[in-house]
Design an enzyme around this catalytic site. Structure first.
Site, short mmCIF file in Angstrom:
data_model
loop_
_atom_site.label_atom_id
_atom_site.label_comp_id
_atom_site.label_asym_id
_atom_site.label_seq_id
_atom_site.Cartn_x
_atom_site.Cartn_y
_atom_site.Cartn_z
N LYS A 221 0.76 -1.32 -0.05
CA LYS A 221 0.13 -0.05 0.01
C LYS A 221 0.86 1.24 0.11
O LYS A 221 1.63 1.53 0.90
CB LYS A 221 -1.00 0.17 1.26
CG LYS A 221 -2.04 1.01 0.84
CD LYS A 221 -2.59 1.68 2.37
CE LYS A 221 -1.82 2.83 2.84
NZ LYS A 221 -1.79 4.01 1.92
N GLY B 37 7.12 5.59 7.59
CA GLY B 37 6.19 6.65 7.91
C GLY B 37 6.27 7.54 9.11
O GLY B 37 7.43 7.54 9.68
N THR C 248 1.65 7.69 13.32
CA THR C 248 1.24 6.39 12.59
C THR C 248 1.85 5.21 13.37
O THR C 248 1.32 3.98 13.25
CB THR C 248 1.39 6.58 11.19
OG1 THR C 248 0.83 7.79 10.90
CG2 THR C 248 0.54 5.60 10.54
N GLU D 292 10.15 2.00 10.18
CA GLU D 292 11.23 3.16 9.85
C GLU D 292 10.36 4.47 10.03
O GLU D 292 9.24 4.72 9.18
CB GLU D 292 11.67 2.84 8.67
CG GLU D 292 13.20 3.69 8.47
CD GLU D 292 12.97 4.92 8.05
OE1 GLU D 292 12.47 5.92 8.71
OE2 GLU D 292 13.93 5.30 7.15
N CYS E 183 13.87 11.29 5.47
CA CYS E 183 13.88 10.75 7.06
C CYS E 183 15.29 11.13 7.61
O CYS E 183 15.37 11.12 8.76
CB CYS E 183 13.51 9.39 7.23
SG CYS E 183 14.48 8.22 6.10
N GLU F 250 9.99 16.08 14.13
CA GLU F 250 10.62 16.17 12.81
C GLU F 250 9.73 16.88 11.87
O GLU F 250 8.56 16.54 11.79
CB GLU F 250 10.55 14.47 12.12
CG GLU F 250 11.09 14.45 10.78
CD GLU F 250 10.93 13.12 10.37
OE1 GLU F 250 9.50 12.51 10.54
OE2 GLU F 250 11.58 12.28 9.81
O1 TXE Z 1 2.54 10.05 7.41
P1 TXE Z 1 1.87 8.52 7.65
P2 TXE Z 1 2.16 11.29 7.01
C1 TXE Z 1 7.13 11.75 8.85
C2 TXE Z 1 7.05 13.18 8.48
C3 TXE Z 1 5.78 13.71 8.20
C4 TXE Z 1 4.80 12.86 9.00
C5 TXE Z 1 3.49 12.74 8.57
O2 TXE Z 1 7.53 13.83 9.78
O3 TXE Z 1 5.71 15.19 8.44
O4 TXE Z 1 5.46 11.66 9.13
O5 TXE Z 1 3.25 12.02 7.20
C6 TXE Z 1 -0.22 5.22 6.00
N1 TXE Z 1 -2.70 2.43 9.52
N2 TXE Z 1 7.22 10.91 7.64
O6 TXE Z 1 0.81 11.74 7.56
O7 TXE Z 1 0.36 9.05 8.16
C7 TXE Z 1 -0.44 6.14 4.96
O8 TXE Z 1 -1.64 6.03 4.11
C8 TXE Z 1 -1.85 2.05 8.61
C9 TXE Z 1 8.46 10.36 7.75
O9 TXE Z 1 1.93 11.45 5.54
O10 TXE Z 1 2.66 7.92 8.45
C10 TXE Z 1 0.63 5.90 4.15
O11 TXE Z 1 0.75 5.07 3.22
N3 TXE Z 1 -1.26 2.82 7.69
C11 TXE Z 1 8.71 9.30 6.68
C12 TXE Z 1 1.67 5.69 5.27
O12 TXE Z 1 1.19 5.41 6.36
C13 TXE Z 1 -1.44 3.95 7.87
C14 TXE Z 1 8.22 9.26 5.45
C15 TXE Z 1 2.93 6.89 5.68
O13 TXE Z 1 1.57 8.02 6.21
C16 TXE Z 1 -2.21 4.62 8.83
C17 TXE Z 1 6.82 10.03 5.57
C18 TXE Z 1 -2.93 3.65 9.78
N4 TXE Z 1 -3.74 3.87 11.00
C19 TXE Z 1 6.53 10.83 6.47
N5 TXE Z 1 -2.34 5.83 8.88
C20 TXE Z 1 9.98 8.51 6.86
N6 TXE Z 1 10.23 7.84 8.11
O14 TXE Z 1 11.02 8.50 5.85
C21 TXE Z 1 -1.75 6.26 7.64
N7 TXE Z 1 -1.15 4.99 7.19
#
Ligand code: TXE
Length: 498
Positions: free
Chosen positions: A177, A230, A234, A252, A286, A387
């Site tokens: 996904k 992510g 989350t 991660e 990240c 972050e």
């Molecule tokens: O991330 P989410 P968001 C960090 C960065 C950013 C923050 C929020 O600080 O500002 O995260 O970003 C899926 N169960 N990173 O809101 O929500 C969602 O659909 C299962 C760091 O965009 O973490 C997407 O596919 N899945 C980072 C994925 O999770 C869920 C990279 C990431 O979304 C879910 C990106 C749930 N309950 C953002 N809720 C890195 N580590 O590199 C959401 N998703």
């Protein structure tokens, strides 16, 4: 421009969502429509999980040899290479990162598939010497099972590749996904997986919102492992959801990465790398070096130079050859980045440059934020602790090696960090003392598929890439075989029982 139609793929079939709902994918550069993606329903999720479970429990894939699985992954790499241009263009359209950057990312994706294909070929069972010649004791490696692979939007295909390639080599089946904001490149990967000969149901693609499509992958008892890249919030929710069925979790969750410059460093190189570390992909990385820790003696020299160059960074769209960095992923993200900046100033940080949305000619409709430097920061500030995932570099000063290390570790995160000094012993000491998963010395940013990637502390659980990145998807099983069966003799012998 032709608007791409991105569909779900379940059990080898491309389908629209059960209720026909479509999500519009809009360019962060100009808000123009770039794709229409099927938005999966709960019913689609159910079908995908059932297909992946079936493929694992009773399909042909579990009977494939390791060699066959590695050959499949190598074929995927070849096909990705063939279609690299197409995929890079799709990813550049979704993310608005410049095409050249997207091309680098797809080259990295290919390298990841090649790495895991080669690593798999070198995977062997392990003989355990138990000191008894009649015992054949072996450790064999088996697939974990059905995996939910959830990706982010900043490096959409690369982050999925880190999961998909080892899952396939291990013999797992999976549902991937991608982020709902950036689905297109994952659809290309799905097409290629099928063309390469992946059996139906082994790989499945779901698109849509985290709450509806991602969440069930983290709680459904038929899923054995969830790997997620992510945000921290989350990630915590996913870990809690996975606990109910004790799934394996690989997380991660980003970082707040210290970039330490000592006064004795090659300052020209350090300053240049500090700019790249903070502002590459507008900080949506990240491992971005967003916390500059600089020794007091060179503070003014270093910060003045960074500020002067940050002002000249060319913001632009994906097709502009002058673009050095692009837009933030969404309006909501832009608002969040702006807030971190304002909060920092309210807490006493000194704004040296940037600090606002850029509405330079040609950028008015995009989510651009000016490269920003906040000086006079300290670890109590939210902009230093959280972050921001935007182009905000915070600056703190230190007076000693011990203070630099203490500041560098004063974070709940632990993903990566950098240290600049000409003193080799000091570099080694600091690299050893920093509690982060990757440390760069006199450099910042390179990663290799052969080297493990992941975080200490709240940056996550487990490792991707390297050797460990394959073992995340494997269960070690101990098989003990006695070649000369004998009575255990533990309890009383027959003759003496009552
Ligand atoms: O991330 P989410 P968001 C960090 C960065 C950013 C923050 C929020 O600080 O500002 O995260 O970003 C899926 N169960 N990173 O809101 O929500 C969602 O659909 C299962 C760091 O965009 O973490 C997407 O596919 N899945 C980072 C994925 O999770 C869920 C990279 C990431 O979304 C879910 C990106 C749930 N309950 C953002 N809720 C890195 N580590 O590199 C959401 N998703």
């Amino acid at each position: 421009m032709e608007i791409a139609r991105v569909r779900l793929c379940i059990d080898g079939q491309w389908i629209d969502s059960a209720d026909g709902v479509v999500r519009e994918i809009r360019s962060p550069f100009d808000n123009g429509l770039v794709a229409q993606a099927a938005e999966a329903t709960a019913d689609d999720v159910e079908q995908a999980i059932a297909a992946a479970r079936r493929a694992f429990d009773s399909g042909p894939f579990p009977h494939w040899t390791l060699e066959q699985r590695c050959a499949l992954v190598a074929r995927v790499a070849d096909l990705l290479e063939r279609d690299a241009q197409l995929i890079a263009a799709a990813e550049s359209a979704d993310t608005a990162k410049r095409l050249l950057e997207a091309e680098y990312d797809i080259a990295d994706v290919i390298a990841v598939f090649r790495h895991f294909a080669a690593l798999g070929r070198a995977l062997h069972e392990r003989q355990v010497d138990v000191g008894r010649p009649e015992i054949d004791s072996r450790i064999v490696y088996e697939p974990v099972g059905v995996c939910g692979l959830i990706g982010p939007w900043n490096y959409p295909l690369l982050q999925l590749a880190w999961k998909v390639a080892p899952a396939l080599v291990a013999g797992c089946t999976f549902i991937m996904k991608p982020s709902e904001l950036t689905p297109s490149s994952a659809a290309h990967l799905m097409r290629i997986l099928m063309e390469a000969g992946t059996p139906d149901g082994v790989a499945n693609l779901l698109l849509g919102a985290g709450a509806v499509v991602g969440a069930p992958l983290t709680s459904d008892p038929r899923i054995d492992l969830v790997s997620f890249t992510g945000g921290l919030a989350t990630g915590k929710r996913i870990m809690a959801a996975a606990a109910a069925t004790v799934k394996k979790v690989a997380l991660e969750l980003g970082g707040k990465n210290p970039h330490i410059i000592f006064a004795d460093a090659d300052l020209d190189a350090a300053i240049d790398n500090a700019i790249t570390a903070a502002f590459l992909h507008s900080g949506q990385v990240c491992s971005a070096g967003t916390r500059l820790l600089v020794e007091r003696a060179v503070h003014d020299q270093v910060v003045d130079a960074i500020v002067e160059r940050a002002r000249r960074i060319h913001l632009g769209g994906p097709a502009d050859p002058l673009t050095e960095t692009g837009a933030l992923i969404s309006e909501a993200h832009l608002v969040k980045v702006q807030k971190y900046c304002l909060d920092g100033i309210a807490e006493g940080a000194v704004l040296r440059t940037g600090g606002q949305r850029s509405t330079a000619p040609g950028l008015e409709r995009g989510w651009f934020f000016e490269p920003t430097v906040l000086d006079n920061c300290n670890t109590r500030m939210r902009c230093v602790q959280d972050e921001s995932f935007g182009p905000i570099l915070t600056v703190e000063v230190f007076d000693s090696e011990a203070e630099a290390v203490a500041l560098g570790n004063d974070t709940i995160y632990g993903l990566s960090g950098g240290v600049w000094t000409r003193d080799e012993a000091k570099a080694q000491r600091v690299a050893g003392a920093l509690r982060h998963g990757t440390i760069w010395v006199n450099d910042y940013g390179p990663y290799r598929p052969e080297a493990e990637w992941g975080g200490f502390k709240q940056s996550g659980i487990g490792r991707e890439l390297g050797v460990d990145g394959l073992h995340e998807y494997l269960e070690a099983k101990h098989i003990w075989r006695n070649t000369t069966p004998a009575r255990s003799g533990w309890f009383a012998s027959e003759g003496t029982t009552a």
